[in-house]
Design an enzyme around this catalytic site. Structure first.
Site, PDB file in Angstrom:
ATOM      1  N   CYS B  79      37.735  72.795  64.578  1.00  0.00           N
ATOM      2  CA  CYS B  79      37.307  73.642  65.651  1.00  0.00           C
ATOM      3  C   CYS B  79      38.087  73.891  67.001  1.00  0.00           C
ATOM      4  CB  CYS B  79      35.902  73.235  66.188  1.00  0.00           C
ATOM      5  SG  CYS B  79      35.737  71.576  66.323  1.00  0.00           S
ATOM      6  N   HIS B 142      34.771  75.359  73.615  1.00  0.00           N
ATOM      7  CA  HIS B 142      35.601  74.210  73.212  1.00  0.00           C
ATOM      8  C   HIS B 142      37.122  74.099  73.385  1.00  0.00           C
ATOM      9  CE1 HIS B 142      34.522  71.941  69.251  1.00  0.00           C
ATOM     10  NE2 HIS B 142      34.050  71.530  70.347  1.00  0.00           N
TER      11      HIS B 142
END
Lengths: 523, 523
Positions: B79, B142
């Site tokens: 990710c 993120h």
């Protein structure tokens, strides 16, 4: 005679609908029926089913204009039984296309098989005659090669193609090359008059089969008579082949070349139907006889997409096949049906289209799909997965129960014969025949189409699913009357030594002494 | 600065085309850019990519109206690195989203990671400001959770979402629940103000994220200013969730419920664009940050279709992702592009759409896809598969060479952590890190998309492919200047104890003593 009560309801609906269907198709005559049956083509071989190279624009377009079935099954993981089931609407265990020589063994019709389609079976073209249809088979018959099994003795009016697979070349001494027939007589043999170059993969057979189809359609249109065309081509069965203009054109190698030629040919056929204004009066169905032969991949075998294993097995990859229905003006464009469908349904659906009823003197496994196709209905019905005379598995709704698991033997596997290359699900893809009849291995095919995660035996979900599957299986097994097994006896003398017409071509061969023996079926 | 010479040609074309594109989009201002980034959604999760349940009618329709990319890749099998690559157009090895703590280890940004997106990196929204764009991120950032990494410090004008994954619930003593931000300040935490019911799977977060997107689009339309919306939702990342009205609606279980809600939401967004007459002036791209997390399947993970393994691995299932471009009036409907595409290309393509040039002071790995999208061109370029700072594999054309193979360790595997459930390719899906740098394992991804049949080392095909791959890799490696690794150091003290705004909510937590330590990355 139907396996589940729920199907009966669907059946009644069909009677109403089939009339509607015919009426819609154009007052005076029932629609033409065109079954495009592929050989060893896998669920994952079409762009519309996710093949990454997406080289099937014509088939994808056919789906976009028609109805796609993601949950459609062959009747067997092998060629001959599946084809016998298509044409009779009955499971191979009923129509005789199985063996009792060994447990859970697949069997088919190589040259030395003595059996074939019994006279007692009623084939779709025989029945369609009652409604005035002219029927032609183009390509592989595979329901027996001895004279009594000839397709023109079982309802077809015309044939161009072969009784067996295009394996070879043979030396015509130990084993004859497979003949190619036009109607009653052979017109040559594969690798002789009909060359297949195994080195380059070149053969123009698909073009020949295409022309046969186009010609038949044109002639029937001129006669204004309804037709049934069974286009059973075999370019995607190993050894795969393609015409010169398709060789080397695919990103997928030789197998892809064959698929591209098939796709282009389907496009040509549908285009002709439209040109002749036959689109709205011709029901077309595209499917395959079993899953991709992963044992021949990657050069000579296709893809089963996300499904487990391939041809020869009763995992999803062995029996779930591509399926598209196309009937402009009747089927709305771009539909997807989750109806659990079977190749045997083509029998019942075709009869319904023709305004005929299925025979009442025997069990018919096929379901009339018209309620699913024309009205989007979902009919509950079990799907049975047989290997020989062994019921290996059953699917009901989204649940699949395996009573037996087996891919092939350790002996074969160690020789490199692998029906599940790159796949290995512990306790599922077994190389010994594992019995689970008391406590079936169960999968939820929605969450787990790849059959990787058996449900926990103790779960309520397992118990509930088993509680619904068990009575469906009992009902099936209690009512089952197996047919006489046709694939038990082999004999070198029955091979294609001297098919009718051989004398005209000077191609009659002398058969050896007749020595019937038990056929040996490896897997 | 590009990795292959061939790409340069593509780049020049882009300059011509980007002007054309802008002109076509409507004279005065460049098109809006909308990136729909899914979390752990696999290539095989969309109907148009072959998911058997076919539950993504809106995404399938988006593909039918736009362009589908079957050969599109994330920049990393995990990710955070993939997201950093999307927004910088640069491989994680360049922008710092990797670790040097252990060989071939994936690393990301859990709460205790000290690093994040370096100030020296230029992010897409920063650059788009030059062309007058307003940018919003909805969902998962993120790229670091410490104050200096805040998205509004890196070019975004608005944010609604979270800095980390929605893991939890935590006790807020050993580990705080992940905060949810609106712009500069937190507005609550997951499992508190933003509930996720792990038992039922219910959470209305996708609806909240959808409303944020719709509201932003409406506001920007009223302002008549170009916008960049980065819709980075996370319903398909374990623990997967869906709103009540979607729970239990999928044939695929809870994961499918999440997919259905995502699909419906994408439909809503595209519908709004059309309603506001923004369709022709908004370039929309749908993709995913990495392959499906098979380790969480089947209840909490998706499908990679026919590809090998999943998230965390550098097999196709780890990095090949769904990708659809939609831009009515510019992209002809129903196209398929075999361009080898990367998530990093969204950086370069977006700049091109905005009439901007990529930064010249650094290597940019992203390619401008407009020649592929608008003119159907195919640009030759290598695709690099990294795991941490290790170049595991490369694809050039249809050939993929593996320099290292590894799924995860035997220790993990024996604990049931499996990145390739049901799949096992001998010598390929290895549980020890196997080096093949001298003689790479090579696959032909056209014939063998599932990476099951390594080419024979002695074959001419192997030699030819290696002869083309080797210089591309050498060029890449010689020019490579790795960024400062951001994912090496962890510290409990940097977790989300007291994000800005916590005092207003009375939700500030006391951090423990600062103890920097080496992060431990398992796989």
């Amino acid at each position: 005679m139907r396996a589940v009560a729920a199907a009966t309801k669907g059946w009644r609906l069909l009677l109403v609908l089939s009339t509607a269907g015919i009426a819609a198709a154009g007052a005076r005559q029932p629609p033409n029926i065109l079954v495009l049956l592929m050989d060893d083509m896998g669920w994952g071989d079409l762009g519309v089913y996710g093949e990454p190279s997406r080289e099937t624009p014509n088939l994808d377009q056919m789906a976009a204009e028609g109805m796609l079935f993601p949950n459609f099954y062959s009747a067997n993981p092998l060629c001959s039984p599946s084809r016998a089931a298509l044409l009779t609407g009955r499971l191979p265990i009923r129509n005789g296309f199985y063996t009792t020589n060994a447990h859970a063994r697949n069997a088919y019709t190589p040259q030395e098989v003595v059996g074939g389609i019994p006279d007692s079976e009623l084939l779709l073209p025989e029945l369609l005659k009652e409604a005035g249809y002219t029927s032609k088979i183009v390509g592989k018959w595979h329901l027996g090669h001895r004279p009594q099994f000839h397709p023109l003795k079982h309802g077809f009016d015309e044939w161009f193609g072969s009784p067996n697979c295009h394996f070879g070349p043979y030396d015509n001494r130990a084993r004859p090359n497979i003949p190619v027939y036009r109607d009653w007589e052979m017109v040559g043999r594969f690798y002789e008059e009909f060359p297949i170059n195994l080195k380059t993969g070149e053969a123009n057979l698909t073009q020949i089969y295409l022309e046969e189809a186009l010609d038949f359609i044109r002639r029937q249109q001129a006669r204004q008579r309804p037709f049934f065309l069974y286009w059973a081509i075999d370019a995607t069965h190993a050894p795969v082949y393609a015409s010169r203009s398709f060789l080397g054109t695919s990103r997928r190698g030789r197998y892809g070349d064959a698929v591209r030629e098939v796709d282009a040919s389907v496009g040509r056929i549908l285009r002709l139907l439209r040109e002749l204004r036959l689109g709205e009066s011709t029901f077309v169905f595209f499917t395959s006889d079993n899953g991709a032969a992963l044992v021949s991949a990657p050069e000579q075998g296709g893809s089963n997409g996300p499904f487990l294993c391939g041809k020869q097995t009763t995992f999803e990859g062995g029996m779930r096949v591509p399926a598209i229905a196309w009937w402009p003006g009747h089927i709305p464009a771009g539909q997807v049906s989750h109806q659990l469908g079977s190749i045997m349904d083509l029998f019942s659906t075709s009869l319904s289209l023709a305004g005929l009823k299925p025979p009442r003197d025997r069990a018919v496994d096929g379901l009339d799909l018209l309620p699913a196709i024309l009205q989007g209905q979902l009919m509950d019905r079990p799907m049975f997965y047989y290997r020989g005379n062994t019921l290996m598995a059953v699917t009901l709704g989204l649940y699949k129960a395996h009573f037996w698991t087996w891919t092939n033997s350790w002996e074969e596997f160690k020789q490199g014969i692998n029906f599940c290359p790159g796949q290995n699900v512990s306790g599922v893809t077994t190389h010994t025949q594992e019995e689970h009849t008391k406590l079936p291995l169960m999968f939820h095919l929605g969450r787990d189409p790849g059959e990787r995660y058996p449900l926990s035996f103790g779960s309520a979900e397992y118990q509930d699913a088993l509680g619904r599957i068990t009575p469906a299986v009992q009902q099936h097994q209690e009512a089952l009357v197996p047919g006489q097994p046709q694939l038990n006896v082999c004999n070198q003398a029955v091979m294609n030594w001297a098919p009718p017409g051989c004398e005209k071509l000077g191609k009659c061969l002398r058969p050896p002494e007749s020595v019937p023996e038990k056929c040996s079926w490896l897997h």
